[in-house]
Scaffold this active site. Structure first.
Site, PDB file in Angstrom:
ATOM      1  N   GLY A  16       0.815  -1.208   0.000  1.00  0.00           N
ATOM      2  CA  GLY A  16       0.000   0.000   0.000  1.00  0.00           C
ATOM      3  C   GLY A  16       0.850   1.259   0.000  1.00  0.00           C
ATOM      4  O   GLY A  16       0.591   2.211  -0.740  1.00  0.00           O
ATOM      5  N   ASP A  73       8.949   6.777   7.094  1.00  0.00           N
ATOM      6  CA  ASP A  73       8.539   6.259   8.392  1.00  0.00           C
ATOM      7  C   ASP A  73       7.378   7.126   8.837  1.00  0.00           C
ATOM      8  O   ASP A  73       7.505   8.348   8.927  1.00  0.00           O
ATOM      9  CB  ASP A  73       9.666   6.288   9.424  1.00  0.00           C
TER      10      ASP A  73
END
Length: 207
Positions: A16, A73
């Site tokens: 994704g 991140d």
């Protein structure tokens, strides 16, 4: 510091996340390769901040592939939970055998957030924000960091089948749909990752 062009390793094994990053980079003629497709191992994320973990992933991919690498991140920070799950966003979604070798149980993770909020009663603060830190690492040791955020409110039960991760319970401010109910192109205009990418694009692709 070099500018991005040609091939770029996307330091993720999350399909994704890879799709979102590819879509955001598509206009700039960069060929994206994923760390998973190249058979690169996932480094241990030992950092205590989004920036530290993004750099760990980008540097490992750049060194392993000998190409520039981009790592993201990102995570959900819930105000009433003291910013949790934060850098442990993915860890709250424990790996499950029925989700496949790289799968995580995101419904479980969303349930943990909701359960902790419910413990605080019906008047619990349901505000939060997503953070995305993008790190680029070049094989020569250079690196660059770009950070983006988006504020919103947590809802329950989860809504929508699009997106991934905690998207079904996050309603960005000013909207009435969750990220998982939005068309990808609409999410890409306002998301934390889009915010960080706008900064990356200005630095890497604009004169």
């Amino acid at each position: 510091m070099g500018k991005l062009s040609g091939q770029l390793v996307i330091a993720t094994h999350n399909a994704g996340k890879l799709r979102e990053i590819q879509a955001l980079l598509a206009p700039f003629g960069v060929t994206c390769l994923s760390a998973g497709d190249l058979g690169l191992p996932e480094p241990e994320e030992t950092g205590t901040t989004f920036t530290e973990n993004a750099l760990i992933k980008a540097r490992a991919a750049a060194d392993g592939a000998g190409l520039p690498a981009l790592a993201d991140d990102s995570g959900l920070c819930v105000d009433a939970l003291g910013g949790k799950p934060g850098v442990y966003t993915a860890d709250w979604a424990e790996r499950q055998w029925f989700e496949g070798p790289e799968g995580r149980d995101w419904f479980m993770a969303m349930g943990k957030v909701e359960g902790l909020l419910c413990e605080q009663g019906p008047d619990a603060d349901r505000s939060g924000h997503f953070v995305s830190v993008l790190a680029i690492a070049w094989p020569d040791g250079d690196s660059a960091i770009y950070e983006g955020t988006v504020d919103g409110t947590l809802t329950w039960p989860p809504r929508g089948k699009l997106g991934f991760g905690y998207d079904p319970i996050f309603v960005p401010n000013g909207m009435d749909q969750t990220f998982a109910e939005m068309a990808p192109e609409d999410k890409h205009r306002i998301s934390h990752r889009a915010n960080a990418f706008a900064k990356l694009v200005k630095d890497q692709f604009e004169a």
